[in-house]
Design a protein around this motif. Structure first.
Motif, PDB file in Angstrom:
ATOM      1  N   ARG A   1       0.829  -1.204   0.000  1.00  0.00           N
ATOM      2  CA  ARG A   1       0.000   0.000   0.000  1.00  0.00           C
ATOM      3  C   ARG A   1       0.860   1.250   0.000  1.00  0.00           C
ATOM      4  NH1 ARG A   1      -2.690   3.116   4.229  1.00  0.00           N
ATOM      5  NH2 ARG A   1      -4.545   4.060   3.327  1.00  0.00           N
ATOM      6  N   ARG A   2       1.917   1.255   0.803  1.00  0.00           N
ATOM      7  CA  ARG A   2       2.815   2.416   0.833  1.00  0.00           C
ATOM      8  C   ARG A   2       3.513   2.601  -0.506  1.00  0.00           C
ATOM      9  NH1 ARG A   2       4.958   0.911   6.632  1.00  0.00           N
ATOM     10  NH2 ARG A   2       3.348   1.931   7.874  1.00  0.00           N
ATOM     11  N   GLN A   3       3.947   1.500  -1.120  1.00  0.00           N
ATOM     12  CA  GLN A   3       4.586   1.605  -2.434  1.00  0.00           C
ATOM     13  C   GLN A   3       3.617   2.150  -3.475  1.00  0.00           C
ATOM     14  OE1 GLN A   3       6.269  -2.265  -3.368  1.00  0.00           O
ATOM     15  NE2 GLN A   3       8.292  -1.376  -3.202  1.00  0.00           N
ATOM     16  N   LEU A   4       2.383   1.657  -3.459  1.00  0.00           N
ATOM     17  CA  LEU A   4       1.383   2.118  -4.410  1.00  0.00           C
ATOM     18  C   LEU A   4       1.073   3.597  -4.200  1.00  0.00           C
ATOM     19  CD1 LEU A   4      -0.611   1.485  -6.672  1.00  0.00           C
ATOM     20  CD2 LEU A   4      -2.262   0.847  -4.917  1.00  0.00           C
ATOM     21  N   ALA A   5       0.924   4.001  -2.948  1.00  0.00           N
ATOM     22  CA  ALA A   5       0.637   5.408  -2.658  1.00  0.00           C
ATOM     23  C   ALA A   5       1.774   6.301  -3.139  1.00  0.00           C
ATOM     24  CB  ALA A   5       0.390   5.602  -1.167  1.00  0.00           C
ATOM     25  N   SER A   6       3.013   5.906  -2.918  1.00  0.00           N
ATOM     26  CA  SER A   6       4.135   6.735  -3.369  1.00  0.00           C
ATOM     27  C   SER A   6       4.218   6.755  -4.891  1.00  0.00           C
ATOM     28  CB  SER A   6       5.457   6.252  -2.757  1.00  0.00           C
ATOM     29  OG  SER A   6       5.787   4.975  -3.232  1.00  0.00           O
ATOM     30  N   ALA A   7       3.892   5.648  -5.557  1.00  0.00           N
ATOM     31  CA  ALA A   7       3.900   5.628  -7.020  1.00  0.00           C
ATOM     32  C   ALA A   7       2.808   6.537  -7.574  1.00  0.00           C
ATOM     33  CB  ALA A   7       3.708   4.202  -7.526  1.00  0.00           C
ATOM     34  N   VAL A   8       1.647   6.542  -6.945  1.00  0.00           N
ATOM     35  CA  VAL A   8       0.552   7.412  -7.392  1.00  0.00           C
ATOM     36  C   VAL A   8       0.938   8.871  -7.192  1.00  0.00           C
ATOM     37  CG1 VAL A   8      -1.810   8.117  -6.863  1.00  0.00           C
ATOM     38  CG2 VAL A   8      -1.259   5.703  -7.092  1.00  0.00           C
ATOM     39  N   LYS A   9       1.545   9.195  -6.069  1.00  0.00           N
ATOM     40  CA  LYS A   9       1.974  10.573  -5.824  1.00  0.00           C
ATOM     41  C   LYS A   9       3.030  11.006  -6.828  1.00  0.00           C
ATOM     42  CE  LYS A   9       0.998  10.563  -0.894  1.00  0.00           C
ATOM     43  NZ  LYS A   9       1.580  10.496   0.458  1.00  0.00           N
ATOM     44  N   ARG A  10       3.981  10.096  -7.122  1.00  0.00           N
ATOM     45  CA  ARG A  10       5.011  10.401  -8.109  1.00  0.00           C
ATOM     46  C   ARG A  10       4.403  10.680  -9.475  1.00  0.00           C
ATOM     47  NH1 ARG A  10       8.041   6.405  -6.089  1.00  0.00           N
ATOM     48  NH2 ARG A  10       7.324   4.949  -7.665  1.00  0.00           N
ATOM     49  N   ARG A  11       3.446   9.816  -9.870  1.00  0.00           N
ATOM     50  CA  ARG A  11       2.792  10.005 -11.169  1.00  0.00           C
ATOM     51  C   ARG A  11       2.000  11.296 -11.193  1.00  0.00           C
ATOM     52  NH1 ARG A  11      -0.461   4.985 -11.726  1.00  0.00           N
ATOM     53  NH2 ARG A  11      -1.870   6.439 -12.732  1.00  0.00           N
ATOM     54  N   ALA A  12       1.361  11.642 -10.087  1.00  0.00           N
ATOM     55  CA  ALA A  12       0.582  12.877 -10.025  1.00  0.00           C
ATOM     56  C   ALA A  12       1.499  14.098 -10.156  1.00  0.00           C
ATOM     57  CB  ALA A  12      -0.201  12.939  -8.726  1.00  0.00           C
ATOM     58  N   ARG A  13       2.674  14.048  -9.539  1.00  0.00           N
ATOM     59  CA  ARG A  13       3.619  15.159  -9.645  1.00  0.00           C
ATOM     60  C   ARG A  13       4.132  15.311 -11.069  1.00  0.00           C
ATOM     61  NH1 ARG A  13       5.851  13.434  -4.458  1.00  0.00           N
ATOM     62  NH2 ARG A  13       7.315  12.200  -5.657  1.00  0.00           N
ATOM     63  N   ARG A  14       4.349  14.183 -11.758  1.00  0.00           N
ATOM     64  CA  ARG A  14       4.847  14.217 -13.136  1.00  0.00           C
ATOM     65  C   ARG A  14       3.750  14.555 -14.132  1.00  0.00           C
ATOM     66  NH1 ARG A  14       7.661   8.740 -12.922  1.00  0.00           N
ATOM     67  NH2 ARG A  14       5.772   8.204 -14.015  1.00  0.00           N
ATOM     68  N   GLY A  15       2.517  14.335 -13.747  1.00  0.00           N
ATOM     69  CA  GLY A  15       1.422  14.546 -14.678  1.00  0.00           C
ATOM     70  C   GLY A  15       1.259  13.395 -15.645  1.00  0.00           C
ATOM     71  N   ASP A  16       1.771  12.234 -15.276  1.00  0.00           N
ATOM     72  CA  ASP A  16       1.709  11.039 -16.119  1.00  0.00           C
ATOM     73  C   ASP A  16       0.313  10.434 -16.043  1.00  0.00           C
ATOM     74  OD1 ASP A  16       2.357   8.909 -17.694  1.00  0.00           O
ATOM     75  OD2 ASP A  16       3.737   7.970 -16.277  1.00  0.00           O
ATOM     76  N   SER A  17      -0.302  10.199 -17.198  1.00  0.00           N
ATOM     77  CA  SER A  17      -1.663   9.661 -17.199  1.00  0.00           C
ATOM     78  C   SER A  17      -1.701   8.154 -17.441  1.00  0.00           C
ATOM     79  CB  SER A  17      -2.497  10.366 -18.263  1.00  0.00           C
ATOM     80  OG  SER A  17      -1.947  10.125 -19.535  1.00  0.00           O
ATOM     81  N   HIS A  18      -0.582   7.544 -17.776  1.00  0.00           N
ATOM     82  CA  HIS A  18      -0.560   6.111 -18.047  1.00  0.00           C
ATOM     83  C   HIS A  18      -0.128   5.350 -16.800  1.00  0.00           C
ATOM     84  CE1 HIS A  18      -1.226   6.636 -22.272  1.00  0.00           C
ATOM     85  NE2 HIS A  18      -0.261   7.532 -22.320  1.00  0.00           N
ATOM     86  N   PRO A  19      -0.855   4.286 -16.442  1.00  0.00           N
ATOM     87  CA  PRO A  19      -0.428   3.482 -15.288  1.00  0.00           C
ATOM     88  C   PRO A  19       0.898   2.781 -15.582  1.00  0.00           C
ATOM     89  CG  PRO A  19      -2.403   2.561 -16.288  1.00  0.00           C
ATOM     90  CD  PRO A  19      -2.073   3.821 -17.021  1.00  0.00           C
ATOM     91  N   PRO A  20       1.702   2.537 -14.556  1.00  0.00           N
ATOM     92  CA  PRO A  20       2.982   1.869 -14.784  1.00  0.00           C
ATOM     93  C   PRO A  20       2.791   0.429 -15.243  1.00  0.00           C
ATOM     94  CG  PRO A  20       2.547   2.083 -12.450  1.00  0.00           C
ATOM     95  CD  PRO A  20       1.460   2.828 -13.166  1.00  0.00           C
ATOM     96  N   HIS A  21       3.733  -0.062 -16.012  1.00  0.00           N
ATOM     97  CA  HIS A  21       3.778  -1.447 -16.479  1.00  0.00           C
ATOM     98  C   HIS A  21       2.594  -1.807 -17.367  1.00  0.00           C
ATOM     99  CE1 HIS A  21       7.063  -1.964 -13.748  1.00  0.00           C
ATOM    100  NE2 HIS A  21       6.307  -1.634 -12.725  1.00  0.00           N
ATOM    101  N   GLN A  22       2.057  -0.832 -18.076  1.00  0.00           N
ATOM    102  CA  GLN A  22       0.966  -1.138 -18.991  1.00  0.00           C
ATOM    103  C   GLN A  22       1.590  -1.355 -20.358  1.00  0.00           C
ATOM    104  OE1 GLN A  22      -1.939   1.915 -19.514  1.00  0.00           O
ATOM    105  NE2 GLN A  22      -3.399   0.547 -20.485  1.00  0.00           N
TER     106      GLN A  22
END
Length: 69
Positions: free
Chosen positions: A41-62
């Protein structure tokens, strides 16, 4: 099943080591599952925050397949 003493309860009619080992392994695995879920859960939350800061709209590993058009 009624036991005459606490020692008899721990011995479980001669099956104590098996019974208590099974309880111990079960408890250990349940605690490990909780710890692992919190870590994920902590890893997922940090990945979501990182993506939000970058403005990335694609989920990782897709991965896109050649037949996806």
């Amino acid at each position: 099943m009624a036991f005459t003493s606490f020692g008899a309860f721990l011995a479980m009619g001669g099956h104590g080591p098996y019974v208590w080992a099974a309880w111990g392994v079960t408890a250990l695995l349940m605690v490990a599952c909780i710890i692992h879920a919190r870590f994920e859960r902590r890893q997922l939350a940090s990945a979501v925050k990182r993506r939000a800061r970058r403005g990335d709209s694609h989920p990782p590993h897709q991965a896109r397949h050649a037949d996806d058009t």
